[in-house]
Scaffold this motif. Structure first.
Motif, short mmCIF file in Angstrom:
data_model
loop_
_atom_site.label_atom_id
_atom_site.label_comp_id
_atom_site.label_asym_id
_atom_site.label_seq_id
_atom_site.Cartn_x
_atom_site.Cartn_y
_atom_site.Cartn_z
N CYS A 63 0.81 -1.22 0.00
CA CYS A 63 0.00 0.00 0.00
C CYS A 63 0.84 1.27 0.00
O CYS A 63 1.81 1.39 0.76
CB CYS A 63 -0.91 0.02 1.23
SG CYS A 63 -2.15 -1.29 1.25
N GLY A 69 -3.57 3.30 -2.27
CA GLY A 69 -3.29 2.61 -1.02
C GLY A 69 -4.54 2.37 -0.21
O GLY A 69 -4.71 1.32 0.43
N GLY A 72 -6.16 -0.56 -1.30
CA GLY A 72 -5.41 -1.72 -0.83
C GLY A 72 -5.80 -2.13 0.58
O GLY A 72 -5.94 -3.34 0.88
N TYR A 73 -6.00 -1.16 1.47
CA TYR A 73 -6.39 -1.49 2.84
C TYR A 73 -7.78 -2.12 2.89
O TYR A 73 -8.04 -3.03 3.69
CB TYR A 73 -6.33 -0.23 3.72
CG TYR A 73 -4.92 0.19 4.03
CD1 TYR A 73 -4.11 -0.55 4.90
CD2 TYR A 73 -4.37 1.33 3.44
CE1 TYR A 73 -2.81 -0.17 5.17
CE2 TYR A 73 -3.07 1.72 3.70
CZ TYR A 73 -2.29 0.97 4.56
OH TYR A 73 -0.99 1.34 4.82
N ALA A 90 3.52 -1.42 3.96
CA ALA A 90 3.26 -0.01 3.70
C ALA A 90 4.55 0.76 3.48
O ALA A 90 5.59 0.42 4.06
CB ALA A 90 2.47 0.60 4.85
N ARG A 109 -7.43 3.04 6.01
CA ARG A 109 -6.28 2.50 6.76
C ARG A 109 -6.62 2.33 8.25
O ARG A 109 -6.26 1.34 8.88
CB ARG A 109 -5.09 3.45 6.58
CG ARG A 109 -3.76 2.92 7.05
CD ARG A 109 -2.67 3.86 6.57
NE ARG A 109 -1.35 3.38 6.91
CZ ARG A 109 -0.22 3.97 6.53
NH1 ARG A 109 -0.27 5.07 5.79
NH2 ARG A 109 0.96 3.48 6.88
N ALA A 136 -1.01 -1.95 -4.65
CA ALA A 136 -1.82 -0.75 -4.38
C ALA A 136 -0.89 0.38 -3.97
O ALA A 136 -1.20 1.16 -3.07
CB ALA A 136 -2.86 -1.05 -3.31
#
Length: 510
Positions: A63, A69, A72-73, A90, A109, A136
Motif C-alpha cells: 500500500c 493505497g 489496498g487497505y 506499507a 487505513r 496498491a
C-alpha cells in the motif's frame, strides 16, 4: 460510413485527467460518496482476487499513501475476513493517523488497524512467501519514475516473477502515455477502475498490465454521459460487419482495383505480400507496378494479380488511371528508381484526389523531403515508431514515450489519416481517434507491415472510406496475427496470416 457513435463504456477511453476530474461528479450523480466509491473499488478488486485464488491462500498487499493505497487497505480487510492469510506492507508503516481525519485513504487505513490489522515495512516483503501480491502502491496520477523504497520493492517483485494483481494501474506505469520512465510492476491482471485510461492500452503498457479488466464501480454510465471519450477502443467484434454481404450479381468491377507500387531488386517479397493481402481481403482486381528486374518473380507468385514492369511515368500512368486505390512503399527501396516512382505516384494522386496508402520506404522518402507537404484526407500513412520518428524529425524513443502526442503531431503535420503501428496501434482519422486493442508478439517478424498495406488498399478499393479502411484493416490484421500466433508465437510468418484475413473479412470468425 460505419457507425461508431453510441459505443459502450467498454469502448470509451479517457485521459487520466478526465477520470480524476470526472469521477466525483459521476459518483454524486449516482448518490455515491467518495468513501463509498473507494469501498466499491476495494470490493471490486477483491472479487477479482477471489476469482483467481481461493482462501486460505497467502496474500501480501502493498500500500502507498494515496487513494490507491486506500483501496489496498480495503482489499486487505476483506481478504482477511474471508479467510485469507494477509500481510500488509506499507511505504510508511508507522504513520500516525487521527480518528477525525476526512482523508478517505486514511479512513480505510484506520479501519484496517481497528480490525486488528498491522503494517510491515516493504523491505520485509519476500514475494516468494506469497501466493499473490496486490499492488496498491501508486495510482494513475504517477507520471514520474519510481524511486527509493518503492522502486526497490517493484524490482524485487519483478525479479521474483511474483503473481501481482494491480489496482487500477501497475505501479510505475504512466497511465496517460503507456510509457515506463523507470521500473514498473509486471502484473498478471490489472483491474481498471471507473473507465479505461488510454495509457493502459498501448505501448510499453502491454508488457505490464497483463489481463485488463474494467470495473466501473456503478458510476460508469453516469461518467460516460458527463465525459466525452477522446479515443474509441476497437477489437475484432467491433468491425465484424463493416463489409456488406455481396449480392448474387457481383462482379470484379464492383469490388475495386488496388494498385501496389514497389518491389525493387532484392525486395520483391514485400510487394508480393501486399498484393496477396489485397486479393485475400476481396479487392476485385489487384495490379502491381514493380522494377523490371523483379517482374517475373512477382508475376509467378500469384497468377490472379496483374504484374507490370514500370520504369517510366508512361508505364505507370495507365495503371494509376485504372486503379481505385494506390499503395506506395512495399519493397520500394531508396534507389533512383524508387524516388522517381514516389514522385510520379504522389504527384498523380494529389492531382486526382485518388486514395493513396503510403508505407515503408514510401514513408522514408516522404520524411526526407525538404517540405513536409500536406497530404490530405485521401492519404493514409502507416508508420511504425521508427518511421514516425523520421517523419517528425525526432527519435523512436521519443515517439514511444508518448504515442498519443506523436500521433497528434503526425496528423497536424501531414493532415492525413494516420495509423501508428505497434503494441496497441493508434489511429487518427476523419472519424475520430482509435486504439486497436488487439495483436500478438507473434507479429514481430518481417513483412507484417506490407501485409497491412495490402489489406488497407484492398478494403478501400471495395468502397470503405479511408478512415474506416485504416481501422478495420488494423484490427483484422492484428486479430489474424493473434490467430496465427496460437500455433506458436516464434516462427509465425506474415503469410501465415492470409487464411485468417480471408475468414475475418467474411465474418466467419472474430
Amino acid at each position: 460510413m460505419t457507425a461508431i457513435d453510441n459505443v459502450s463504456l467498454a469502448q470509451r477511453v479517457y485521459t487520466v485527467e478526465q477520470v480524476q476530474q470526472g469521477e466525483e461528479a459521476a459518483a454524486e450523480a449516482c448518490s455515491i460518496s467518495m468513501m463509498q466509491l473507494m469501498s466499491a473499488a476495494g470490493t471490486a478488486v477483491f472479487k477479482q482476487l477471489q476469482n483467481d485464488l481461493k482462501a486460505p491462500a497467502k496474500i501480501a498487499v502493498c500500500c502507498g499513501e494515496g487513494n490507491n493505497g486506500g483501496d489496498g487497505y480495503i482489499i486487505a480487510r476483506l481478504a482477511r475476513e474471508a479467510g485469507y492469510q494477509v500481510d500488509v506492507f506499507a511505504l510508511s508503516p508507522d504513520k500516525t493517523l487521527s480518528s477525525k481525519t476526512d482523508n478517505n485513504a486514511e479512513r480505510a487505513r484506520l479501519a484496517w488497524r481497528e480490525n486488528g490489522g498491522q503494517e510491515k515495512v516493504v523491505h520485509d516483503c519476500a514475494p516468494q512467501n506469497y501466493d499473490l501480491i496486490v499492488d496498491a502502491l501508486f495510482g494513475v496520477g504517477l507520471n514520474r519514475a519510481l524511486e527509493g523504497t518503492a522502486a526497490e520493492l517493484v524490482q524485487n517483485l519483478n525479479d521474483a516473477s511474483a503473481k501481482v494483481l494491480a489496482v487500477d494501474v501497475p505501479s510505475g506505469l504512466n497511465a496517460d502515455t503507456g510509457s515506463v520512465p523507470g521500473v514498473a510492476v509486471h502484473a498478471y491482471k490489472t483491474v481498471c477502475l471507473v473507465a479505461y485510461k488510454r495509457g493502459l492500452l498501448t505501448g510499453k503498457a502491454k508488457n505490464h498490465v497483463g489481463q485488463l479488466v474494467l470495473e466501473d464501480l456503478g458510476i460508469g454510465e453516469a461518467f460516460a454521459k458527463q465525459n466525452n471519450a477522446g479515443y474509441t477502443r476497437m477489437a475484432a467484434e467491433h468491425v465484424m460487419n463493416w463489409l456488406p454481404l455481396r449480392r448474387p450479381c457481383e462482379h470484379k468491377g464492383n469490388n475495386g482495383h488496388a494498385l501496389i507500387v514497389g518491389g525493387q531488386p532484392g525486395m520483391s517479397g514485400a510487394v508480393v505480400l501486399a498484393m496477396k493481402a489485397a486479393l485475400r481481403c476481396g479487392a476485385g482486381k489487384v495490379s502491381v507496378a514493380c522494377h523490371p528486374e523483379v517482374q517475373p518473380v512477382v508475376a509467378a507468385a500469384q497468377p490472379e494479380a496483374m504484374v507490370r514492369a514500370a520504369n517510366s511515368q508512361n508505364d505507370l500512368q495507365a495503371l494509376m488511371e485504372q486503379a481505385s486505390v494506390i499503395a506506395l512503399g512495399p519493397g520500394l527501396g531508396q534507389s533512383e528508381w524508387s524516388h522517381k516512382m514516389f514522385e510520379w505516384v504522389t504527384n498523380y494522386c494529389q492531382q486526382s484526389d485518388k486514395t493513396l496508402v503510403i508505407d515503408a520506404d514510401g514513408l522514408n522518402t516522404l520524411s526526407s523531403q525538404q517540405s513536409k507537404m500536406k497530404r490530405g484526407k485521401h492519404v493514409i500513412l502507416t508508420p511504425h515508431p521508427g518511421e514516425a520518428a523520421r517523419l517528425l524529425n525526432t527519435d523512436a524513443n521519443k515517439v514511444e514515450s508518448d504515442r498519443f502526442a506523436a500521433l497528434s503531431a503526425l496528423r497536424d503535420t501531414y493532415e492525413a489519416q494516420i495509423l501508428l503501428k505497434g503494441a496497441g496501434s493508434l489511429v487518427t482519422n476523419d472519424s475520430g481517434q482509435f486504439i486497436l486493442d488487439v495483436g500478438s508478439p507473434a507479429m514481430a517478424s518481417g513483412g507484417m507491415g506490407d501485409l497491412l498495406t495490402g489489406l488497407i488498399s484492398g478494403l478501400a478499393a471495395q468502397g470503405m472510406t479511408e478512415a474506416d479502411a485504416a481501422v478495420a484493416a488494423g484490427v483484422w490484421h492484428a486479430r489474424a496475427g493473434e490467430l496465427a500466433g496460437n500455433e506458436g508465437e516464434r516462427g509465425t510468418l506474415a503469410s501465415d496470416l492470409l487464411p485468417y484475413i480471408r475468414q475475418l473479412v467474411n465474418g466467419k470468425i472474430t
